[in-house]
Write a protein that holds these residues in place. Sequence first.
Motif, PDB file in Angstrom:
ATOM      1  N   PHE A 151       0.841  -1.191   0.000  1.00 17.53           N
ATOM      2  CA  PHE A 151       0.000   0.000   0.000  1.00 17.53           C
ATOM      3  C   PHE A 151       0.882   1.250   0.000  1.00 17.53           C
ATOM      4  O   PHE A 151       1.901   1.308   0.688  1.00 17.53           O
ATOM      5  CB  PHE A 151      -0.913   0.025   1.230  1.00 17.53           C
ATOM      6  N   ARG A 152       0.450   2.235  -0.745  1.00 18.34           N
ATOM      7  CA  ARG A 152       1.179   3.490  -0.787  1.00 18.34           C
ATOM      8  C   ARG A 152       0.264   4.618  -0.327  1.00 18.34           C
ATOM      9  O   ARG A 152      -0.859   4.782  -0.844  1.00 18.34           O
ATOM     10  CB  ARG A 152       1.680   3.784  -2.209  1.00 18.34           C
ATOM     11  N   GLN A 210      -9.880  12.974  14.325  1.00 20.02           N
ATOM     12  CA  GLN A 210     -10.408  12.287  13.157  1.00 20.02           C
ATOM     13  C   GLN A 210      -9.278  12.114  12.144  1.00 20.02           C
ATOM     14  O   GLN A 210      -8.510  13.052  11.902  1.00 20.02           O
ATOM     15  CB  GLN A 210     -11.563  13.069  12.539  1.00 20.02           C
ATOM     16  N   VAL A 211      -9.200  10.936  11.575  1.00 21.74           N
ATOM     17  CA  VAL A 211      -8.121  10.624  10.633  1.00 21.74           C
ATOM     18  C   VAL A 211      -8.720  10.075   9.345  1.00 21.74           C
ATOM     19  O   VAL A 211      -9.610   9.223   9.372  1.00 21.74           O
ATOM     20  CB  VAL A 211      -7.137   9.596  11.232  1.00 21.74           C
ATOM     21  N   LEU A 212      -8.232  10.596   8.235  1.00 24.81           N
ATOM     22  CA  LEU A 212      -8.607  10.079   6.920  1.00 24.81           C
ATOM     23  C   LEU A 212      -7.325   9.744   6.170  1.00 24.81           C
ATOM     24  O   LEU A 212      -6.409  10.573   6.096  1.00 24.81           O
ATOM     25  CB  LEU A 212      -9.429  11.099   6.133  1.00 24.81           C
ATOM     26  N   VAL A 213      -7.268   8.528   5.653  1.00 23.07           N
ATOM     27  CA  VAL A 213      -6.088   8.069   4.920  1.00 23.07           C
ATOM     28  C   VAL A 213      -6.527   7.556   3.559  1.00 23.07           C
ATOM     29  O   VAL A 213      -7.444   6.726   3.463  1.00 23.07           O
ATOM     30  CB  VAL A 213      -5.356   6.955   5.691  1.00 23.07           C
ATOM     31  N   ASN A 214      -5.884   8.055   2.508  1.00 19.82           N
ATOM     32  CA  ASN A 214      -6.101   7.539   1.162  1.00 19.82           C
ATOM     33  C   ASN A 214      -4.899   6.696   0.766  1.00 19.82           C
ATOM     34  O   ASN A 214      -3.745   7.083   0.999  1.00 19.82           O
ATOM     35  CB  ASN A 214      -6.289   8.673   0.162  1.00 19.82           C
ATOM     36  N   LEU A 215      -5.178   5.560   0.170  1.00 20.37           N
ATOM     37  CA  LEU A 215      -4.122   4.625  -0.209  1.00 20.37           C
ATOM     38  C   LEU A 215      -4.280   4.202  -1.671  1.00 20.37           C
ATOM     39  O   LEU A 215      -5.388   4.215  -2.215  1.00 20.37           O
ATOM     40  CB  LEU A 215      -4.177   3.365   0.675  1.00 20.37           C
ATOM     41  N   ARG A 249      -2.647  -2.531  -7.997  1.00 19.63           N
ATOM     42  CA  ARG A 249      -2.225  -1.214  -8.473  1.00 19.63           C
ATOM     43  C   ARG A 249      -3.404  -0.369  -8.937  1.00 19.63           C
ATOM     44  O   ARG A 249      -3.338   0.845  -8.955  1.00 19.63           O
ATOM     45  CB  ARG A 249      -1.205  -1.377  -9.608  1.00 19.63           C
ATOM     46  N   GLY A 250      -4.449  -1.026  -9.320  1.00 18.09           N
ATOM     47  CA  GLY A 250      -5.630  -0.282  -9.761  1.00 18.09           C
ATOM     48  C   GLY A 250      -6.599   0.036  -8.637  1.00 18.09           C
ATOM     49  O   GLY A 250      -7.633   0.677  -8.866  1.00 18.09           O
ATOM     50  N   TYR A 251      -6.267  -0.377  -7.427  1.00 18.44           N
ATOM     51  CA  TYR A 251      -7.158  -0.176  -6.290  1.00 18.44           C
ATOM     52  C   TYR A 251      -6.878   1.170  -5.613  1.00 18.44           C
ATOM     53  O   TYR A 251      -5.730   1.609  -5.486  1.00 18.44           O
ATOM     54  CB  TYR A 251      -7.010  -1.294  -5.267  1.00 18.44           C
ATOM     55  N   ARG A 252      -7.953   1.798  -5.164  1.00 22.91           N
ATOM     56  CA  ARG A 252      -7.854   3.012  -4.341  1.00 22.91           C
ATOM     57  C   ARG A 252      -8.620   2.729  -3.055  1.00 22.91           C
ATOM     58  O   ARG A 252      -9.737   2.207  -3.083  1.00 22.91           O
ATOM     59  CB  ARG A 252      -8.457   4.230  -5.047  1.00 22.91           C
ATOM     60  N   PHE A 253      -8.020   3.071  -1.941  1.00 18.09           N
ATOM     61  CA  PHE A 253      -8.641   2.807  -0.644  1.00 18.09           C
ATOM     62  C   PHE A 253      -8.790   4.111   0.136  1.00 18.09           C
ATOM     63  O   PHE A 253      -7.958   5.020   0.005  1.00 18.09           O
ATOM     64  CB  PHE A 253      -7.796   1.843   0.191  1.00 18.09           C
ATOM     65  N   GLU A 254      -9.836   4.191   0.920  1.00 21.19           N
ATOM     66  CA  GLU A 254     -10.026   5.327   1.832  1.00 21.19           C
ATOM     67  C   GLU A 254     -10.395   4.775   3.200  1.00 21.19           C
ATOM     68  O   GLU A 254     -11.377   4.044   3.343  1.00 21.19           O
ATOM     69  CB  GLU A 254     -11.118   6.281   1.335  1.00 21.19           C
ATOM     70  N   VAL A 255      -9.602   5.131   4.182  1.00 23.34           N
ATOM     71  CA  VAL A 255      -9.845   4.666   5.550  1.00 23.34           C
ATOM     72  C   VAL A 255     -10.167   5.877   6.416  1.00 23.34           C
ATOM     73  O   VAL A 255      -9.373   6.834   6.489  1.00 23.34           O
ATOM     74  CB  VAL A 255      -8.613   3.923   6.114  1.00 23.34           C
ATOM     75  N   THR A 265      -4.781 -14.919   5.665  1.00 22.38           N
ATOM     76  CA  THR A 265      -5.947 -15.292   4.861  1.00 22.38           C
ATOM     77  C   THR A 265      -6.864 -14.104   4.572  1.00 22.38           C
ATOM     78  O   THR A 265      -7.822 -14.238   3.807  1.00 22.38           O
ATOM     79  CB  THR A 265      -6.758 -16.380   5.588  1.00 22.38           C
ATOM     80  N   THR A 266      -6.586 -12.940   5.189  1.00 22.82           N
ATOM     81  CA  THR A 266      -7.412 -11.753   4.961  1.00 22.82           C
ATOM     82  C   THR A 266      -7.049 -11.125   3.626  1.00 22.82           C
ATOM     83  O   THR A 266      -5.872 -10.858   3.369  1.00 22.82           O
ATOM     84  CB  THR A 266      -7.199 -10.716   6.086  1.00 22.82           C
ATOM     85  N   PRO A 267      -8.019 -10.899   2.755  1.00 22.81           N
ATOM     86  CA  PRO A 267      -7.718 -10.251   1.480  1.00 22.81           C
ATOM     87  C   PRO A 267      -7.013  -8.909   1.703  1.00 22.81           C
ATOM     88  O   PRO A 267      -7.358  -8.160   2.634  1.00 22.81           O
ATOM     89  CB  PRO A 267      -9.094 -10.059   0.838  1.00 22.81           C
ATOM     90  N   LEU A 268      -6.031  -8.606   0.863  1.00 21.94           N
ATOM     91  CA  LEU A 268      -5.259  -7.377   1.044  1.00 21.94           C
ATOM     92  C   LEU A 268      -6.147  -6.139   1.037  1.00 21.94           C
ATOM     93  O   LEU A 268      -5.915  -5.193   1.800  1.00 21.94           O
ATOM     94  CB  LEU A 268      -4.194  -7.265  -0.049  1.00 21.94           C
ATOM     95  N   GLU A 269      -7.176  -6.135   0.206  1.00 22.40           N
ATOM     96  CA  GLU A 269      -8.021  -4.944   0.119  1.00 22.40           C
ATOM     97  C   GLU A 269      -8.852  -4.715   1.382  1.00 22.40           C
ATOM     98  O   GLU A 269      -9.409  -3.633   1.570  1.00 22.40           O
ATOM     99  CB  GLU A 269      -8.938  -5.018  -1.102  1.00 22.40           C
ATOM    100  N   GLU A 270      -8.915  -5.723   2.275  1.00 19.77           N
ATOM    101  CA  GLU A 270      -9.666  -5.566   3.526  1.00 19.77           C
ATOM    102  C   GLU A 270      -8.755  -5.305   4.725  1.00 19.77           C
ATOM    103  O   GLU A 270      -9.235  -5.182   5.850  1.00 19.77           O
ATOM    104  CB  GLU A 270     -10.491  -6.829   3.786  1.00 19.77           C
ATOM    105  N   ARG A 271      -7.474  -5.212   4.492  1.00 15.86           N
ATOM    106  CA  ARG A 271      -6.544  -5.090   5.613  1.00 15.86           C
ATOM    107  C   ARG A 271      -6.324  -3.676   6.157  1.00 15.86           C
ATOM    108  O   ARG A 271      -6.108  -3.510   7.356  1.00 15.86           O
ATOM    109  CB  ARG A 271      -5.193  -5.686   5.212  1.00 15.86           C
ATOM    110  N   PRO A 272      -6.317  -2.627   5.333  1.00 16.07           N
ATOM    111  CA  PRO A 272      -5.980  -1.297   5.865  1.00 16.07           C
ATOM    112  C   PRO A 272      -6.929  -0.868   6.983  1.00 16.07           C
ATOM    113  O   PRO A 272      -8.150  -0.951   6.857  1.00 16.07           O
ATOM    114  CB  PRO A 272      -6.112  -0.382   4.645  1.00 16.07           C
TER     115      PRO A 272
END
Length: 202
Positions: free
Chosen positions: A76-77, A121-126, A138-144, A171-178
Amino acid sequence: MGTGQPTAPAVMAAPPMDGGTYAVRMRDLQQRIDELKEQIRRSHTRLSLLSETILSSSGTGSRAVIRFDNELSSAFRLTRVLVVLDGAVQYNKTDQSGSLSEQSEIPIFNGTLPPGDHTIQVLVNLQGNGFGVFSYLRGYRFEVRSSHSFTAVEGKTINLQAVSYEKGGVTTPLEERPAIRYVEKVTSGLADPTAARVAGGK
């Protein structure tokens, strides 16, 4: 014939006071005494409030040292970090070059706070940074998004870390980890702990 001696001026005797007049005057006097007592009481109240104001303004207060820690893997970046404390933005940076991901610690806030409850409050974009079989990331965008309440204590310093990390297991999918967790540590006194770390060469 007069004797030639001066005559003493006549003294007017005060008219006798009847019971009703005496009672009225006593009530009037008592009322004035009560009003004077009330004025004194109000003066004492104002002095007490003034003393409390002076003491509170010169009191020790409390201190908060807040930082953002990045414990995410290279999968994740970080592209944006936004931190808001009690409704006021303390940090807001957007970056696509990857420099945010290179910072394991980002100072957010270091200063005094009024004792009591506060909210961060914290907002992180990945952006996914997968490779090999995870190149699809690489095509995924995440917002936490996350929020956390903490209490600042009079005469003490709270060290608060907002940590971005990967929850779950292999076993946790990477997109569900952040995710974001918070670590609190309260110490006595109001000394700047970051200054002590610098002085100690840490």
